[in-house]
Design a protein around this motif. Structure first.
Motif, PDB file in Angstrom:
ATOM      1  N   VAL A   1       8.875  11.776  -0.722  1.00 55.65           N
ATOM      2  CA  VAL A   1       9.896  11.384   0.248  1.00 55.65           C
ATOM      3  C   VAL A   1       9.279  11.018   1.592  1.00 55.65           C
ATOM      4  CG1 VAL A   1      11.832  12.573  -0.850  1.00 55.65           C
ATOM      5  CG2 VAL A   1      10.438  13.795   0.804  1.00 55.65           C
ATOM      6  N   ALA A   2       8.116  11.589   1.915  1.00 63.61           N
ATOM      7  CA  ALA A   2       7.427  11.198   3.152  1.00 63.61           C
ATOM      8  C   ALA A   2       6.972   9.738   3.049  1.00 63.61           C
ATOM      9  CB  ALA A   2       6.233  12.112   3.412  1.00 63.61           C
ATOM     10  N   PHE A   3       6.437   9.360   1.896  1.00 59.25           N
ATOM     11  CA  PHE A   3       6.042   7.967   1.698  1.00 59.25           C
ATOM     12  C   PHE A   3       7.268   7.056   1.684  1.00 59.25           C
ATOM     13  CE2 PHE A   3       2.051   9.718  -0.393  1.00 59.25           C
ATOM     14  CZ  PHE A   3       1.253   9.449   0.703  1.00 59.25           C
ATOM     15  N   SER A   4       8.370   7.529   1.110  1.00 56.96           N
ATOM     16  CA  SER A   4       9.611   6.743   1.120  1.00 56.96           C
ATOM     17  C   SER A   4      10.096   6.510   2.548  1.00 56.96           C
ATOM     18  CB  SER A   4      10.709   7.456   0.329  1.00 56.96           C
ATOM     19  OG  SER A   4      10.375   7.542  -1.027  1.00 56.96           O
ATOM     20  N   ALA A   5       9.991   7.538   3.382  1.00 57.64           N
ATOM     21  CA  ALA A   5      10.389   7.409   4.791  1.00 57.64           C
ATOM     22  C   ALA A   5       9.490   6.401   5.505  1.00 57.64           C
ATOM     23  CB  ALA A   5      10.329   8.763   5.490  1.00 57.64           C
ATOM     24  N   ALA A   6       8.203   6.422   5.180  1.00 56.52           N
ATOM     25  CA  ALA A   6       7.268   5.464   5.779  1.00 56.52           C
ATOM     26  C   ALA A   6       7.620   4.036   5.363  1.00 56.52           C
ATOM     27  CB  ALA A   6       5.834   5.805   5.365  1.00 56.52           C
ATOM     28  N   ILE A   7       7.958   3.862   4.101  1.00 59.96           N
ATOM     29  CA  ILE A   7       8.347   2.539   3.589  1.00 59.96           C
ATOM     30  C   ILE A   7       9.605   2.058   4.301  1.00 59.96           C
ATOM     31  CG2 ILE A   7       9.273   1.323   1.562  1.00 59.96           C
ATOM     32  CD1 ILE A   7       7.318   3.104  -0.114  1.00 59.96           C
TER      33      ILE A   7
ATOM     34  N   ILE B   1      -3.448   9.719   6.018  1.00 59.72           N
ATOM     35  CA  ILE B   1      -3.815  11.109   6.302  1.00 59.72           C
ATOM     36  C   ILE B   1      -3.097  12.032   5.322  1.00 59.72           C
ATOM     37  CG2 ILE B   1      -3.525  12.970   7.985  1.00 59.72           C
ATOM     38  CD1 ILE B   1      -4.081  10.800  10.135  1.00 59.72           C
ATOM     39  N   ILE B   2      -1.829  11.762   5.062  1.00 59.24           N
ATOM     40  CA  ILE B   2      -1.083  12.562   4.093  1.00 59.24           C
ATOM     41  C   ILE B   2      -1.715  12.428   2.710  1.00 59.24           C
ATOM     42  CG2 ILE B   2       1.130  12.848   2.915  1.00 59.24           C
ATOM     43  CD1 ILE B   2       2.483  11.844   5.482  1.00 59.24           C
ATOM     44  N   GLN B   3      -2.110  11.214   2.369  1.00 60.40           N
ATOM     45  CA  GLN B   3      -2.703  10.961   1.051  1.00 60.40           C
ATOM     46  C   GLN B   3      -3.998  11.747   0.864  1.00 60.40           C
ATOM     47  OE1 GLN B   3      -4.703   7.300   0.740  1.00 60.40           O
ATOM     48  NE2 GLN B   3      -4.858   7.340  -1.478  1.00 60.40           N
ATOM     49  N   ASN B   4      -4.755  11.926   1.923  1.00 56.75           N
ATOM     50  CA  ASN B   4      -6.063  12.576   1.820  1.00 56.75           C
ATOM     51  C   ASN B   4      -6.009  14.093   1.918  1.00 56.75           C
ATOM     52  OD1 ASN B   4      -7.460  10.149   1.492  1.00 56.75           O
ATOM     53  ND2 ASN B   4      -7.495   9.795   3.684  1.00 56.75           N
TER      54      ASN B   4
ATOM     55  N   VAL C   1       0.840  -1.209   0.000  1.00 54.43           N
ATOM     56  CA  VAL C   1       0.000   0.000   0.000  1.00 54.43           C
ATOM     57  C   VAL C   1       0.870   1.252   0.000  1.00 54.43           C
ATOM     58  CG1 VAL C   1      -1.681   1.334   1.346  1.00 54.43           C
ATOM     59  CG2 VAL C   1      -1.973  -1.141   1.087  1.00 54.43           C
ATOM     60  N   LEU C   2       1.891   1.267   0.854  1.00 53.59           N
ATOM     61  CA  LEU C   2       2.776   2.435   0.915  1.00 53.59           C
ATOM     62  C   LEU C   2       3.520   2.655  -0.398  1.00 53.59           C
ATOM     63  CD1 LEU C   2       4.232   2.035   4.522  1.00 53.59           C
ATOM     64  CD2 LEU C   2       2.618   3.774   3.734  1.00 53.59           C
ATOM     65  N   GLN C   3       3.949   1.576  -1.043  1.00 57.41           N
ATOM     66  CA  GLN C   3       4.638   1.708  -2.328  1.00 57.41           C
ATOM     67  C   GLN C   3       3.709   2.262  -3.402  1.00 57.41           C
ATOM     68  OE1 GLN C   3       6.080  -2.311  -2.507  1.00 57.41           O
ATOM     69  NE2 GLN C   3       8.023  -1.789  -1.533  1.00 57.41           N
ATOM     70  N   GLN C   4       2.437   1.882  -3.352  1.00 55.70           N
ATOM     71  CA  GLN C   4       1.471   2.440  -4.297  1.00 55.70           C
ATOM     72  C   GLN C   4       1.252   3.927  -4.036  1.00 55.70           C
ATOM     73  OE1 GLN C   4      -1.862  -0.161  -3.670  1.00 55.70           O
ATOM     74  NE2 GLN C   4      -1.126  -1.685  -5.140  1.00 55.70           N
ATOM     75  N   LEU C   5       1.162   4.299  -2.770  1.00 54.13           N
ATOM     76  CA  LEU C   5       1.009   5.709  -2.426  1.00 54.13           C
ATOM     77  C   LEU C   5       2.229   6.516  -2.870  1.00 54.13           C
ATOM     78  CD1 LEU C   5      -0.534   5.422   1.155  1.00 54.13           C
ATOM     79  CD2 LEU C   5      -1.704   6.106  -0.944  1.00 54.13           C
ATOM     80  N   GLU C   6       3.404   5.932  -2.688  1.00 54.65           N
ATOM     81  CA  GLU C   6       4.629   6.615  -3.105  1.00 54.65           C
ATOM     82  C   GLU C   6       4.643   6.809  -4.617  1.00 54.65           C
ATOM     83  OE1 GLU C   6       9.424   6.089  -2.540  1.00 54.65           O
ATOM     84  OE2 GLU C   6       8.223   4.321  -2.984  1.00 54.65           O
TER      85      GLU C   6
ATOM     86  N   LEU D   1       0.936   3.443   8.482  1.00 52.99           N
ATOM     87  CA  LEU D   1      -0.072   3.451   7.423  1.00 52.99           C
ATOM     88  C   LEU D   1      -1.133   4.514   7.692  1.00 52.99           C
ATOM     89  CD1 LEU D   1      -1.034   2.222   4.788  1.00 52.99           C
ATOM     90  CD2 LEU D   1      -2.304   0.524   6.123  1.00 52.99           C
ATOM     91  N   ASP D   2      -1.552   4.670   8.943  1.00 56.42           N
ATOM     92  CA  ASP D   2      -2.513   5.724   9.289  1.00 56.42           C
ATOM     93  C   ASP D   2      -1.976   7.101   8.924  1.00 56.42           C
ATOM     94  OD1 ASP D   2      -4.297   3.867  10.301  1.00 56.42           O
ATOM     95  OD2 ASP D   2      -3.794   4.264  12.402  1.00 56.42           O
ATOM     96  N   VAL D   3      -0.713   7.345   9.269  1.00 55.85           N
ATOM     97  CA  VAL D   3      -0.083   8.625   8.932  1.00 55.85           C
ATOM     98  C   VAL D   3      -0.044   8.813   7.415  1.00 55.85           C
ATOM     99  CG1 VAL D   3       2.106   9.896   8.978  1.00 55.85           C
ATOM    100  CG2 VAL D   3       1.264   8.799  11.063  1.00 55.85           C
TER     101      VAL D   3
END
Length: 146
Positions: free
Chosen positions: A38-44, A73-76, A19-24, A68-70
């Protein structure tokens, strides 16, 4: 599909990574906030460290869930409300994720005997990072008014 539909924590964490890779990928294609990718990369990175570490699976799953919750929220984020404050908030979240990842990596790279002797404090460290993720998430929500 929820990443938590799996019985195994290992599978659930692997699903969180997908899921995080898709968001990234989506953030890179449509970069409406500069720090978003880069925020999604940090989450990954953080979830990968947790996945590879030999820690309590319940704690690992909790950290992955909070990350994933964070990320969601960033995605939305409302694209019409993008401003300097939003960019700054996303970058702060990214920095928090990076700092937690670096601390966990430092903890898990220590020798096995050290980790065994400090098992309780490592658990406390993980709980502190869960609290820190919750605070970062809440600060972001409060700052954005969402």
């Amino acid at each position: 599909m929820s990443p938590w539909c799996c019985k195994s924590s290992t599978d659930a964490i692997a699903n969180v990574l997908v899921v995080l890779q898709q968001l990234e990928s989506a953030a890179v294609v449509a970069p409406f906030v500069p720090c978003l990718g880069v925020a999604f990369s940090a989450a990954i990175k953080l979830v990968q460290i947790v996945q590879q570490a030999h820690i309590n699976k319940h704690r690992a799953r909790n950290i992955a869930s909070r990350v994933l919750d964070v990320a969601r929220i960033i995605q939305n984020i409302d694209r019409n409300l993008v401003d300097y404050q939003l960019e700054s908030s996303v970058c702060e979240l990214k920095n928090t994720l990076d700092e937690i990842a670096e601390d966990l990596l430092r903890q898990f790279k220590r020798k096995r005997i050290y980790r065994i002797l400090r098992w309780a404090s490592i658990g406390q460290t993980l709980d502190n990072h869960l609290d820190r993720l919750d605070r970062a998430r809440q600060n972001f929500i409060t700052a954005r008014g969402t």
